[in-house]
Write a protein that holds these residues in place. Structure first.
Motif, PDB file in Angstrom:
ATOM      1  N   THR A 102      -4.084   6.641  -2.958  1.00 33.10           N
ATOM      2  CA  THR A 102      -3.550   5.436  -2.327  1.00 33.10           C
ATOM      3  C   THR A 102      -3.722   4.283  -3.307  1.00 33.10           C
ATOM      4  O   THR A 102      -4.782   4.119  -3.903  1.00 33.10           O
ATOM      5  CB  THR A 102      -4.281   5.140  -1.010  1.00 33.10           C
ATOM      6  OG1 THR A 102      -4.118   6.263  -0.141  1.00 33.10           O
ATOM      7  CG2 THR A 102      -3.731   3.906  -0.336  1.00 33.10           C
TER       8      THR A 102
ATOM      9  N   LYS B 147      -4.549  13.442  -2.732  1.00 31.10           N
ATOM     10  CA  LYS B 147      -3.958  12.255  -2.126  1.00 31.10           C
ATOM     11  C   LYS B 147      -4.537  11.015  -2.794  1.00 31.10           C
ATOM     12  O   LYS B 147      -5.742  10.873  -2.940  1.00 31.10           O
ATOM     13  CB  LYS B 147      -4.219  12.209  -0.630  1.00 31.10           C
ATOM     14  CG  LYS B 147      -3.495  11.036   0.024  1.00 31.10           C
ATOM     15  CD  LYS B 147      -3.556  11.052   1.517  1.00 31.10           C
ATOM     16  CE  LYS B 147      -2.772   9.860   2.036  1.00 31.10           C
ATOM     17  NZ  LYS B 147      -2.721   9.797   3.462  1.00 31.10           N
TER      18      LYS B 147
ATOM     19  N   LYS C 241       8.840   6.215  -3.829  1.00 30.85           N
ATOM     20  CA  LYS C 241       8.272   7.557  -3.719  1.00 30.85           C
ATOM     21  C   LYS C 241       7.024   7.598  -2.844  1.00 30.85           C
ATOM     22  O   LYS C 241       6.237   8.535  -2.917  1.00 30.85           O
ATOM     23  CB  LYS C 241       7.974   8.114  -5.121  1.00 30.85           C
ATOM     24  CG  LYS C 241       9.219   8.209  -5.986  1.00 30.85           C
ATOM     25  CD  LYS C 241      10.301   9.043  -5.313  1.00 30.85           C
ATOM     26  CE  LYS C 241      11.596   9.021  -6.081  1.00 30.85           C
ATOM     27  NZ  LYS C 241      12.671   9.692  -5.366  1.00 30.85           N
ATOM     28  N   ASP C 242       6.859   6.583  -1.994  1.00 32.45           N
ATOM     29  CA  ASP C 242       5.745   6.563  -1.051  1.00 32.45           C
ATOM     30  C   ASP C 242       5.769   7.848  -0.230  1.00 32.45           C
ATOM     31  O   ASP C 242       6.797   8.221   0.323  1.00 32.45           O
ATOM     32  CB  ASP C 242       5.855   5.332  -0.145  1.00 32.45           C
ATOM     33  CG  ASP C 242       4.638   5.125   0.736  1.00 32.45           C
ATOM     34  OD1 ASP C 242       3.547   5.605   0.377  1.00 32.45           O
ATOM     35  OD2 ASP C 242       4.790   4.468   1.783  1.00 32.45           O
ATOM     36  N   GLY C 243       4.645   8.549  -0.191  1.00 32.04           N
ATOM     37  CA  GLY C 243       4.530   9.781   0.569  1.00 32.04           C
ATOM     38  C   GLY C 243       4.940  11.029  -0.189  1.00 32.04           C
ATOM     39  O   GLY C 243       4.807  12.143   0.320  1.00 32.04           O
TER      40      GLY C 243
ATOM     41  N   ALA D  80       7.697   2.837  -7.844  1.00 32.08           N
ATOM     42  CA  ALA D  80       6.690   3.606  -7.108  1.00 32.08           C
ATOM     43  C   ALA D  80       6.929   3.531  -5.603  1.00 32.08           C
ATOM     44  O   ALA D  80       6.763   4.518  -4.891  1.00 32.08           O
ATOM     45  CB  ALA D  80       5.290   3.105  -7.465  1.00 32.08           C
ATOM     46  N   VAL D  81       7.355   2.361  -5.123  1.00 30.77           N
ATOM     47  CA  VAL D  81       7.576   2.170  -3.691  1.00 30.77           C
ATOM     48  C   VAL D  81       8.641   3.141  -3.157  1.00 30.77           C
ATOM     49  O   VAL D  81       8.626   3.512  -1.989  1.00 30.77           O
ATOM     50  CB  VAL D  81       7.932   0.694  -3.381  1.00 30.77           C
ATOM     51  CG1 VAL D  81       9.305   0.325  -3.907  1.00 30.77           C
ATOM     52  CG2 VAL D  81       7.814   0.408  -1.907  1.00 30.77           C
TER      53      VAL D  81
ATOM     54  N   ARG E 143       0.854  -1.189   0.000  1.00 35.17           N
ATOM     55  CA  ARG E 143       0.000   0.000   0.000  1.00 35.17           C
ATOM     56  C   ARG E 143       0.890   1.239   0.000  1.00 35.17           C
ATOM     57  O   ARG E 143       1.758   1.398   0.862  1.00 35.17           O
ATOM     58  CB  ARG E 143      -0.924   0.016   1.209  1.00 35.17           C
ATOM     59  CG  ARG E 143      -1.753   1.297   1.245  1.00 35.17           C
ATOM     60  CD  ARG E 143      -3.012   1.127   1.957  1.00 35.17           C
ATOM     61  NE  ARG E 143      -3.841   0.236   1.133  1.00 35.17           N
ATOM     62  CZ  ARG E 143      -5.139   0.087   1.299  1.00 35.17           C
ATOM     63  NH1 ARG E 143      -5.754   0.723   2.235  1.00 35.17           N
ATOM     64  NH2 ARG E 143      -5.820  -0.717   0.529  1.00 35.17           N
ATOM     65  N   LEU E 144       0.687   2.106  -0.990  1.00 33.72           N
ATOM     66  CA  LEU E 144       1.456   3.330  -1.147  1.00 33.72           C
ATOM     67  C   LEU E 144       0.511   4.515  -1.230  1.00 33.72           C
ATOM     68  O   LEU E 144      -0.596   4.400  -1.754  1.00 33.72           O
ATOM     69  CB  LEU E 144       2.288   3.283  -2.434  1.00 33.72           C
ATOM     70  CG  LEU E 144       3.221   2.098  -2.615  1.00 33.72           C
ATOM     71  CD1 LEU E 144       3.806   2.104  -4.008  1.00 33.72           C
ATOM     72  CD2 LEU E 144       4.311   2.128  -1.572  1.00 33.72           C
ATOM     73  N   SER E 145       0.990   5.644  -0.746  1.00 33.73           N
ATOM     74  CA  SER E 145       0.214   6.882  -0.852  1.00 33.73           C
ATOM     75  C   SER E 145       1.089   7.967  -1.448  1.00 33.73           C
ATOM     76  O   SER E 145       2.271   8.083  -1.115  1.00 33.73           O
ATOM     77  CB  SER E 145      -0.281   7.334   0.520  1.00 33.73           C
ATOM     78  OG  SER E 145      -1.206   6.414   1.042  1.00 33.73           O
ATOM     79  N   PHE E 146       0.495   8.741  -2.329  1.00 32.66           N
ATOM     80  CA  PHE E 146       1.150   9.885  -2.956  1.00 32.66           C
ATOM     81  C   PHE E 146       0.166  11.043  -2.965  1.00 32.66           C
ATOM     82  O   PHE E 146      -1.040  10.835  -2.915  1.00 32.66           O
ATOM     83  CB  PHE E 146       1.492   9.617  -4.427  1.00 32.66           C
ATOM     84  CG  PHE E 146       2.106   8.297  -4.734  1.00 32.66           C
ATOM     85  CD1 PHE E 146       3.461   8.091  -4.568  1.00 32.66           C
ATOM     86  CD2 PHE E 146       1.338   7.252  -5.230  1.00 32.66           C
ATOM     87  CE1 PHE E 146       4.033   6.871  -4.883  1.00 32.66           C
ATOM     88  CE2 PHE E 146       1.906   6.027  -5.549  1.00 32.66           C
ATOM     89  CZ  PHE E 146       3.264   5.846  -5.373  1.00 32.66           C
TER      90      PHE E 146
ATOM     91  N   ASP F  27      -2.537  -0.016  -4.074  1.00 34.73           N
ATOM     92  CA  ASP F  27      -1.944  -1.287  -3.673  1.00 34.73           C
ATOM     93  C   ASP F  27      -1.247  -1.849  -4.906  1.00 34.73           C
ATOM     94  O   ASP F  27      -1.902  -2.242  -5.872  1.00 34.73           O
ATOM     95  CB  ASP F  27      -3.016  -2.267  -3.176  1.00 34.73           C
ATOM     96  CG  ASP F  27      -3.628  -1.820  -1.860  1.00 34.73           C
ATOM     97  OD1 ASP F  27      -2.873  -1.326  -1.014  1.00 34.73           O
ATOM     98  OD2 ASP F  27      -4.851  -1.958  -1.701  1.00 34.73           O
TER      99      ASP F  27
END
Length: 163
Positions: free
Chosen positions: A24, A22, A77-79, A74-75, A13-16, A26
């Motif tokens: 989110t 925002k 750049k989480d956040g 992508a992982v 689970r990632l959020s950008f 998976d």
């Protein structure tokens, strides 16, 4: 017997914050930022060109810095705050670079234009380019097969005085 410390998770689970919103997702761990934007968020302005970081068609801004999204997981750049070409315009008004590209006819086929625009926006915020030669050098990671380079440089020069 299996060792769970060596197992790769199915999804992470990632959020950008993408273009101010925002989001989110998976994703499987090997998903590139480019594929996350295009395939999972539907932001198809960012183009897949060479998929090797050599053409710049996939350039986006991450936390204000220009990167090749095809080379970035992508992982990683989480956040992060991500701006794509779709996020350059604000409140229905074109970004000054977008208007300058129109004014100077700085595109032909348009395939490289999203990456050129994002890279140019990053270039402007860096404040390092002072003349056409420096613009050409600092934009050298963005290729245009149509040869619109003089018009791209002119569009960036027009926008250099933008606050």
């Amino acid at each position: 017997m299996t060792d769970s410390t060596n197992q790769i998770p199915d999804r992470i689970r990632l959020s950008f914050v993408v273009n101010g919103t925002k989001r989110t997702l998976d994703l499987v761990p090997w998903t590139t930022l480019l594929d996350a934007l295009r395939d999972h968020l539907g932001l198809t302005g960012t183009k897949k060109g060479c998929d090797h970081g050599q053409c710049g068609a996939c350039t986006v801004l991450v936390d204000g810095r220009r990167i090749n999204s095809c080379l970035t997981l992508a992982v990683m750049k989480d956040g992060a705050e991500i701006t794509t070409v779709e996020g350059l315009a604000q409140d229905g008004t074109l970004h000054p670079l977008q208007q300058a590209f129109i004014d100077h006819d700085a595109f032909q086929c348009g395939y490289c234009t999203p990456g050129q625009l994002c890279s140019a926006a990053g270039l402007l915020s860096e404040g390092r380019a002072k003349d056409a030669d420096e613009i050409r050098e600092l934009m050298s990671g963005n290729l245009c097969r149509c040869g619109a380079y003089p018009n791209i440089v002119a569009a960036i020069q027009q926008t250099m005085s933008w606050p």
